[in-house]
Design an enzyme around this catalytic site. Structure first.
Site, PDB file in Angstrom:
ATOM      1  N   ASP A 280       0.764  -1.252  -0.157  1.00 13.14           N
ATOM      2  CA  ASP A 280       0.158   0.065  -0.039  1.00 13.14           C
ATOM      3  C   ASP A 280       0.950   1.332   0.006  1.00 13.14           C
ATOM      4  O   ASP A 280       2.208   1.320   0.199  1.00 13.14           O
ATOM      5  CB  ASP A 280      -0.928  -0.110   1.254  1.00 13.14           C
ATOM      6  CG  ASP A 280      -2.169   0.640   1.262  1.00 13.14           C
ATOM      7  OD1 ASP A 280      -2.108   1.657   0.352  1.00 13.14           O
ATOM      8  OD2 ASP A 280      -3.000   0.407   2.036  1.00 13.14           O
TER       9      ASP A 280
ATOM     10  N   ASP B 119     -10.317   2.037  -3.624  1.00 11.24           N
ATOM     11  CA  ASP B 119     -10.981   1.806  -2.613  1.00 11.24           C
ATOM     12  C   ASP B 119     -12.746   1.747  -2.417  1.00 11.24           C
ATOM     13  O   ASP B 119     -13.227   1.611  -1.331  1.00 11.24           O
ATOM     14  CB  ASP B 119     -10.597   2.868  -1.318  1.00 11.24           C
ATOM     15  CG  ASP B 119      -9.363   2.508  -0.845  1.00 11.24           C
ATOM     16  OD1 ASP B 119      -8.862   1.155  -0.850  1.00 11.24           O
ATOM     17  OD2 ASP B 119      -8.827   3.297   0.007  1.00 11.24           O
TER      18      ASP B 119
HETATM   19  C1  DGJ Z   1      -5.766   1.972   1.627  1.00  8.82           C
HETATM   20  C2  DGJ Z   1      -6.198   0.857   1.107  1.00  8.82           C
HETATM   21  O1  DGJ Z   1      -6.461   1.045  -0.275  1.00  8.82           O
HETATM   22  C3  DGJ Z   1      -7.175  -0.100   1.672  1.00  8.82           C
HETATM   23  O2  DGJ Z   1      -7.516  -1.411   1.137  1.00  8.82           O
HETATM   24  C4  DGJ Z   1      -6.526  -0.472   2.990  1.00  8.82           C
HETATM   25  O3  DGJ Z   1      -5.462  -1.443   2.761  1.00  8.82           O
HETATM   26  C5  DGJ Z   1      -6.224   0.667   3.873  1.00  8.82           C
HETATM   27  N1  DGJ Z   1      -5.236   1.620   2.967  1.00  8.82           N
HETATM   28  C6  DGJ Z   1      -5.286   0.396   5.035  1.00  8.82           C
HETATM   29  O4  DGJ Z   1      -4.815   1.252   5.720  1.00  8.82           O
END
Ligand code: DGJ
Length: 742
Positions: free
Chosen positions: A479, A549
């Site tokens: 990430d 997301d």
């Molecule tokens: C952002 C990501 O896109 C999510 O899927 C998740 O992993 C969160 N960060 C966790 O902090």
């Protein structure tokens, strides 16, 4: 495929069955662009294409001559300041303050295959007959800067991959302020510019505009390719559609600051430039040093947007993505993020994983919150060791329990970041990007590690390697949740601070390279607050990426449709999540959530224990379905048929390589009352085969389905009578079409 050089006219002709790309050495030694488009016959002389007329207000190169003005000549790698007033491909600041350069042709080589770009992601070949590469060397005699322009033509498809390499053979350092990967001068501006833009949770929406005189650009100055604009752009003829007509796609294989620009001049030519964003960029090239630009890829297609996309899909799926997972169907996963966020214990995770296993899920992924003092997003980043309050036996203990269930285990990292409340920051407060004497801004309470410094990358590599070596880890979600501010590296001298953004990305690539080499069987999924770094650069290391997301099925129609313009389905991370959805609070039917997520890597982003028995039965059926068809869904030929940007219905489909199986995804956002009858013309089928529609048992020849169309009318037509299942908002279905044995 061939690259021809005609000595007498100094003309280069790169061609295959689809395209021709022609350029020649101009009378001043620079490279002129003559043609990029559908294949034309090779010949010795195309010099009539160099346009030379006297024009008022033009400046001319040769005294006594009023024709040779670079302002009016299409070029391959133009400079500014010597009769061309358009935006250049290159700008180099010299010791005396001048930026005038004069790159003249010296020599060239033609080789089979394609060389690697050191330290950078790039397309590749597996044998020399897959592509040919032309390297043209030019020189500026005043500075002794050598410029090598690299052009690769692949045997099939309308692909040209390009990059530029600068070497300082002189005795004085220079500063490269702009070095585009690609410049393409086109003879007119009759194009619609298409870009993929958005923001967090609504990435890669399609936006179109007509090209007019002046400048159009998309870019990023955030330190990552960004949610805002993907490093991808299309010029399509106004008459081109999804299925026919000329289009040119431009894609940059890079994950940092970039710019893609088109400049239309007053004589209607269009100059496209693609490369690292010149804003803030300043690369000092000392004597004997070399600078290599990232690679840019152009795809010309006569088969409309689908033809262009399929060419990108094939190239990026098989000759950009690499490694063990490249050609393998991807495991169906359950990620705990939306199920628990930071609120979990080991037992709770095992409970979620157990239910997932019962449903047929193959991989359990532990997301954020497993390390250091991470109980919310204010602390812990940088401390890549397990929090034993939550995971008493560390990651190995949890991984063993997951493996004992018969599943694989995956883990989340955010390697480039640190919280001030962490052991790593307390030990190395000077390891973050920050400008001396200036305030330091944060994003999500976190700071960016200075990945331009090898010792920082080494340290993170060491921590990740330990975790990966100790535990049975089959998957990593990498990430990255903030953009860069106050970009400055403590260890670089003042005249190299303009290199930091690029060096940061080189550090990211280096860490990816080392980890993927050390753990070749681990499946990497890239992520950046969803799709903030969903770009071809990372596809080289991570064969899949979390697309957004936003896990709402209706929002995903636009996100995945837009994403498919450039990126193969096998790399689009897509999951089923709960209803109401956590981003838009929308209730969608469970089948629609799956019907959208099938066209991607597929997984679940929820706690399956919270579903009813009936829903669990549906989930089990979904997983059986995905296992049966995932190879076709992820690796078949994908066609967009109806756009969510243009109406209430979205339709797309995939066809197996042997054309014997096709899956059509049909989605309707709002229900319609007393609706018209509808049909959709399919693509890519064998016209002579009879296909059985498993939805309703009907049988039709491929030519019927493609020309007359697949009937999609349902109970929304007229009144709902008898025991017909009424339609609802957010409805969808998958039509499976199977060819009958002849
Ligand atoms: C952002 C990501 O896109 C999510 O899927 C998740 O992993 C969160 N960060 C966790 O902090």
């Amino acid at each position: 495929m061939s690259i021809q050089f005609h000595q007498t006219t100094k003309t280069f002709h790169l061609y295959n069955d689809n395209i021709s790309y022609i350029m020649s050495v101009l009378e001043n030694g620079h490279l002129g662009q003559l043609y990029y488009g559908k294949k034309i016959r090779d010949k010795e002389d195309f010099s009539y294409l160099v346009e030379k007329v006297p024009r008022p207000m033009a400046s001319y190169v040769y005294s006594g001559d009023r024709t040779f003005s670079l302002e009016h000549i299409k070029q391959e790698y133009p400079v500014y300041g010597s009769t061309d007033y358009r935006h250049p491909a290159v700008e180099i600041l010299q010791e005396n303050g001048s930026r005038i350069m004069d790159f003249q042709y010296v020599s060239h080589t033609i080789t089979g295959g394609k060389p690697e770009l050191p330290g950078l992601p790039a397309t590749y070949t597996e044998s020399d007959d897959e592509a040919e590469t032309l390297c043209i060397t030019l020189k500026d005699v005043v500075t002794d800067i050598r410029l090598e322009l690299l052009y690769t033509i692949f045997a099939t498809g309308g692909i040209i991959a390009r990059s530029a390499r600068f070497t300082n053979d002189g005795e004085k350092a220079v500063h490269i302020l702009n070095a585009m990967s690609l410049c393409l001068d086109l003879p007119d501006h009759d194009y619609v510019w298409m870009q993929l833009s958005g923001a967090w949770a609504r990435e890669r929406h399609i936006k179109n505009r007509i090209l007019e005189p002046g400048i159009v650009a998309i870019d990023s100055m955030r330190g990552h390719s960004s949610h805002e604009h993907n490093p991808f752009m299309v010029l399509k003829r106004p008459s081109a559609t999804e299925h026919q007509g000329p289009v040119i796609g431009f894609s940059l294989i890079y994950s940092g600051n970039y710019r893609i620009q088109a400049e239309v001049d007053t004589h209607d030519t269009t100059r496209v430039t693609v490369g690292i964003n010149p804003t803030g960029f300043d690369w000092k090239l000392d004597c004997s040093e070399t600078f290599q630009t990232p690679e840019a890829v152009m795809v010309y297609s006569e088969e409309g947007l689908n033809g262009m996309s399929q060419t990108f899909h094939n190239l990026y799926r098989s000759r950009l993505a690499r490694g063990y997972w490249r050609d393998r169907p991807r495991p169906i996963l359950n990620n705990n993020w939306e199920a628990t966020y930071f609120d979990f214990t080991e037992d709770r995770l095992v409970e979620i994983a157990s239910k997932a296993k019962e449903c047929g899920v193959e991989l359990f992924v532990l997301d954020d919150g497993w390390f250091g003092e991470r109980s919310d997003d204010r602390s812990g980043l940088g401390d890549w060791f397990a929090n034993t309050d939550r995971l008493p036996k560390g990651i190995p203990g949890l991984a063993d329990r997951i493996e004992a269930l018969g599943m694989k285990f995956g883990l989340w990292f955010e390697p480039e970041m640190v919280n001030k409340n962490s052991d790593l920051y307390r030990a190395h407060p000077d390891w973050i990007l920050m400008t001396p004497e200036r305030h330091i801004s944060h994003g999500r309470h976190q700071y960016v590690l200075d990945f331009s410094r090898p010792e920082v990358v080494d340290c993170i590599y060491g921590m990740m390697k330990t975790i990966l070596s100790e535990a049975k880890i089959s998957y990593i979600k990498w990430d990255m949740n903030r953009s860069i501010t106050e970009c400055y590296s403590a260890t670089l001298p003042s005249d190299r601070q303009g290199e930091v953004f690029h060096r940061f990305i080189l550090g990211v690539y280096d860490l990816y390279d080392r980890l993927t080499k050390a753990f070749p069987h681990v499946l990497f999924e890239s992520c950046a607050s969803g799709g903030g770094r969903f770009d071809p650069g990372l596809l080289y290391y991570a064969p899949q990426g979390w697309a957004s997301d936003d896990s709402d099925a209706i929002e995903r129609l636009k996100i995945q449709y837009g994403t498919s313009m450039c990126y193969p389905i096998s790399c689009i991370g897509s999951h089923v999540s709960v209803a109401p959805n956590h981003q838009v609070f929308r209730n969608t039917p469970l089948h629609t959530r799956a019907n959208v997520a099938y066209f991607g890597t597929f997984g679940y982003e929820l706690d399956l224990n919270k579903l009813s028995d009936e829903e669990i039965e549906e989930v089990k059926e979904q997983i059986v379905f995905m296992k049966e068809y995932r190879k076709i869904l992820q690796f078949g030929t994908f066609y967009r048929l109806k756009s969510p940007f243009e109406g209430n219905e979205t339709v797309w489909m995939v066809v197996s390589e042997d054309q014997k199986t096709a899956l059509v995804g049909y989605y309707r956002v709002l229900n319609v009352v007393n609706a018209p009858y509808t049909r959709v013309q399919l693509q890519g089928l064998n016209p002579d085969l009879v296909y059985e529609n498993l939805e309703n048992g009907t049988e039709h020849y491929g030519d019927e389905l493609m020309n007359l169309g697949l009937l999609t009318s349902d109970a929304s037509c007229g009144e709902v009578v008898g025991d017909a299942k009424p339609c609802t908002d957010f409805d969808s279905r998958i039509y499976v079409l199977k060819a009958k044995e002849i």
